[in-house]
Design an enzyme around this catalytic site. Structure first.
Site, PDB file in Angstrom:
ATOM      1  N   MET A  15       0.854  -1.197   0.000  1.00  0.00           N
ATOM      2  CA  MET A  15       0.000   0.000   0.000  1.00  0.00           C
ATOM      3  C   MET A  15       0.889   1.246   0.000  1.00  0.00           C
ATOM      4  O   MET A  15       0.435   2.335   0.371  1.00  0.00           O
ATOM      5  CB  MET A  15      -0.937  -0.029   1.205  1.00  0.00           C
ATOM      6  CG  MET A  15      -1.891  -1.221   1.133  1.00  0.00           C
ATOM      7  SD  MET A  15      -3.404  -1.016   2.086  1.00  0.00           S
ATOM      8  CE  MET A  15      -2.739  -0.863   3.723  1.00  0.00           C
ATOM      9  N   LEU A  18       6.859   2.776   1.309  1.00  0.00           N
ATOM     10  CA  LEU A  18       7.766   1.628   1.392  1.00  0.00           C
ATOM     11  C   LEU A  18       8.940   1.893   2.341  1.00  0.00           C
ATOM     12  O   LEU A  18       9.423   3.018   2.472  1.00  0.00           O
ATOM     13  CB  LEU A  18       8.310   1.288  -0.006  1.00  0.00           C
ATOM     14  CG  LEU A  18       7.264   0.987  -1.094  1.00  0.00           C
ATOM     15  CD1 LEU A  18       7.965   0.482  -2.358  1.00  0.00           C
ATOM     16  CD2 LEU A  18       6.217  -0.019  -0.635  1.00  0.00           C
ATOM     17  N   GLY A  21      11.318  -3.051   5.296  1.00  0.00           N
ATOM     18  CA  GLY A  21      10.555  -4.306   5.271  1.00  0.00           C
ATOM     19  C   GLY A  21      10.162  -4.661   3.845  1.00  0.00           C
ATOM     20  O   GLY A  21      10.354  -5.803   3.396  1.00  0.00           O
ATOM     21  N   HIS A  22       9.651  -3.669   3.104  1.00  0.00           N
ATOM     22  CA  HIS A  22       9.266  -3.922   1.703  1.00  0.00           C
ATOM     23  C   HIS A  22      10.504  -4.252   0.861  1.00  0.00           C
ATOM     24  O   HIS A  22      10.457  -5.087  -0.037  1.00  0.00           O
ATOM     25  CB  HIS A  22       8.571  -2.688   1.110  1.00  0.00           C
ATOM     26  CG  HIS A  22       7.274  -2.341   1.774  1.00  0.00           C
ATOM     27  ND1 HIS A  22       7.128  -1.253   2.601  1.00  0.00           N
ATOM     28  CD2 HIS A  22       6.066  -2.958   1.738  1.00  0.00           C
ATOM     29  CE1 HIS A  22       5.879  -1.201   3.035  1.00  0.00           C
ATOM     30  NE2 HIS A  22       5.217  -2.221   2.541  1.00  0.00           N
ATOM     31  N   GLY A 131       4.757 -10.296   4.057  1.00  0.00           N
ATOM     32  CA  GLY A 131       5.545 -10.297   5.295  1.00  0.00           C
ATOM     33  C   GLY A 131       4.836 -11.034   6.425  1.00  0.00           C
ATOM     34  O   GLY A 131       3.609 -11.034   6.515  1.00  0.00           O
ATOM     35  N   GLN A 137      -2.981 -12.047   8.186  1.00  0.00           N
ATOM     36  CA  GLN A 137      -3.186 -11.769   6.749  1.00  0.00           C
ATOM     37  C   GLN A 137      -2.479 -12.838   5.900  1.00  0.00           C
ATOM     38  O   GLN A 137      -3.076 -13.401   4.966  1.00  0.00           O
ATOM     39  CB  GLN A 137      -2.626 -10.381   6.432  1.00  0.00           C
ATOM     40  CG  GLN A 137      -2.401 -10.118   4.950  1.00  0.00           C
ATOM     41  CD  GLN A 137      -1.989  -8.687   4.662  1.00  0.00           C
ATOM     42  OE1 GLN A 137      -2.803  -7.784   4.769  1.00  0.00           O
ATOM     43  NE2 GLN A 137      -0.742  -8.457   4.286  1.00  0.00           N
ATOM     44  N   SER A 170       4.733   1.002   7.736  1.00  0.00           N
ATOM     45  CA  SER A 170       4.513   2.301   7.085  1.00  0.00           C
ATOM     46  C   SER A 170       3.920   3.293   8.082  1.00  0.00           C
ATOM     47  O   SER A 170       4.093   4.503   7.942  1.00  0.00           O
ATOM     48  CB  SER A 170       3.549   2.136   5.915  1.00  0.00           C
ATOM     49  OG  SER A 170       4.050   1.174   5.026  1.00  0.00           O
ATOM     50  N   ARG A 171       3.238   2.782   9.093  1.00  0.00           N
ATOM     51  CA  ARG A 171       2.584   3.677  10.054  1.00  0.00           C
ATOM     52  C   ARG A 171       3.573   4.264  11.066  1.00  0.00           C
ATOM     53  O   ARG A 171       3.233   5.214  11.764  1.00  0.00           O
ATOM     54  CB  ARG A 171       1.475   2.927  10.797  1.00  0.00           C
ATOM     55  CG  ARG A 171       0.272   2.576   9.918  1.00  0.00           C
ATOM     56  CD  ARG A 171      -0.787   1.876  10.746  1.00  0.00           C
ATOM     57  NE  ARG A 171      -2.038   1.664  10.037  1.00  0.00           N
ATOM     58  CZ  ARG A 171      -2.343   0.556   9.361  1.00  0.00           C
ATOM     59  NH1 ARG A 171      -1.457  -0.427   9.281  1.00  0.00           N
ATOM     60  NH2 ARG A 171      -3.510   0.438   8.768  1.00  0.00           N
TER      61      ARG A 171
HETATM   62  O1  PAF Z   1      -0.161  -5.729   3.755  1.00  0.00           O
HETATM   63  C1  PAF Z   1      -0.551  -4.831   2.980  1.00  0.00           C
HETATM   64  O2  PAF Z   1       0.165  -3.857   2.714  1.00  0.00           O
HETATM   65  C2  PAF Z   1      -1.957  -4.938   2.387  1.00  0.00           C
HETATM   66  O3  PAF Z   1      -2.835  -5.525   3.275  1.00  0.00           O
HETATM   67  C3  PAF Z   1      -1.975  -5.646   1.031  1.00  0.00           C
HETATM   68  C4  PAF Z   1      -1.540  -7.104   1.147  1.00  0.00           C
HETATM   69  C5  PAF Z   1      -1.068  -4.917   0.053  1.00  0.00           C
HETATM   70  C6  PAF Z   1      -3.405  -5.642   0.462  1.00  0.00           C
HETATM   71  O4  PAF Z   1      -3.878  -4.340   0.296  1.00  0.00           O
END
Ligand code: PAF
Length: 265
Positions: A15, A18, A21-22, A131, A137, A170-171
């Site tokens: 989302m 970045l 982690g990304h 991650g 998730q 990100s937060r």
């Molecule tokens: O983990 C995230 O950043 C979001 O939940 C994802 C997997 C990109 C779905 O919007």
């Protein structure tokens, strides 16, 4: 998305905003695939809280640079209409989607699965990397892929932490200096629980450490069976501690494998 990419393709759904982690997800994707697509889409369907959605950090230019320097072949920033050209068919996350995060973020996982399925349909990857920080998730995405028999291998990537132990998110940029100190308390609580050699002790240590983190409003702090998301019991083999809550309006989430407990360890 209409691009000629060398196969196999790995997708790293994000989302945006970045961070390291990304970067690690993209690097892992690169080891598996010839082409790496990084998607950036802030999915309204997964936000039950409109403030959290509108305050979600946005930094497309910096994101593109970081994605490319980490090895992305293509940074894909779809529009809302590209993802949802018509009323989307909502994918239900089922019972497990209503536990823990799902209790506090009603409909969140239905929104996540719905967008992830759309991203998969449009990008057609052979691999997708997520991650472990968002452990529920990750679990639900793996379940969806199994249930729908999608020909995609889901790769889980370890949580990346800064030098204090705080999980990258990100937060985090919305945390003040003192909020950040509180947030580190979540990691310390997980580490403390991980010193325990019995389930009961780990549970007690986790809950009591979490309850003393200044300014932290916990939603949950629990020990679960990571294969089922049931509460861990004396017969659980793979025990994981999960914690989430709020610090000054910023939602934080983290988890850790409990390495000294669980049968047959
Ligand atoms: O983990 C995230 O950043 C979001 O939940 C994802 C997997 C990109 C779905 O919007």
């Amino acid at each position: 998305m209409n691009l000629k990419l060398e196969h196999p393709v790995a997708l790293v759904p994000t989302m945006g905003a970045l961070h390291a982690g990304h970067e690690s997800l993209i690097k892992i994707a690169k080891t598996e695939a010839k082409s790496v697509v990084v998607s950036i889409f802030v999915n309204p369907l997964q936000f039950e809280n409109t403030n959290d959605f509108s305050n979600y950090p946005k930094s497309i230019e910096a994101d593109t640079k970081l994605a490319e320097s980490s090895g992305a072949t293509f940074v894909w920033v779809p529009t809302f209409d590209e993802i949802y050209p018509s009323e989307p068919t909502i994918i239900s996350a089922g019972e497990i989607g209503n536990l823990f995060e799902g209790v506090h973020r009603f409909g969140h996982f239905d929104g996540v699965l719905t967008v992830v399925k759309r991203l998969f349909d449009l990008a057609n990857p052979q691999f997708a990397v997520f991650g472990e920080k968002d452990f529920q998730q990750l679990f639900l995405i793996k379940e969806m892929v199994k249930k729908l028999e999608l020909p995609i291998k889901i790769i889980s990537a370890p949580t990346i932490r800064d030098s204090s132990g705080l999980a990258m998110s990100s937060r985090n940029i919305r945390l003040s200096v003192s909020d950040r100190e509180s947030a580190i308390g979540i990691y310390r609580a997980l580490e403390l629980a991980n010193t325990a050699t019995t389930l009961e002790l780990a549970r007690t240590k986790l809950k009591s450490a979490v309850s003393t983190i200044p300014n932290f409003l916990p939603d949950y702090a629990e020990l679960i069976d990571e294969n089922t998301f049931d509460l861990a019991t004396a017969t659980t083999t793979n025990v994981r501690a999960i914690v989430a809550g709020w610090i000054n309006g910023v939602r934080l989430i983290d988890n850790m494998v409990m390495s000294k407990i669980g049968v047959s360890k």
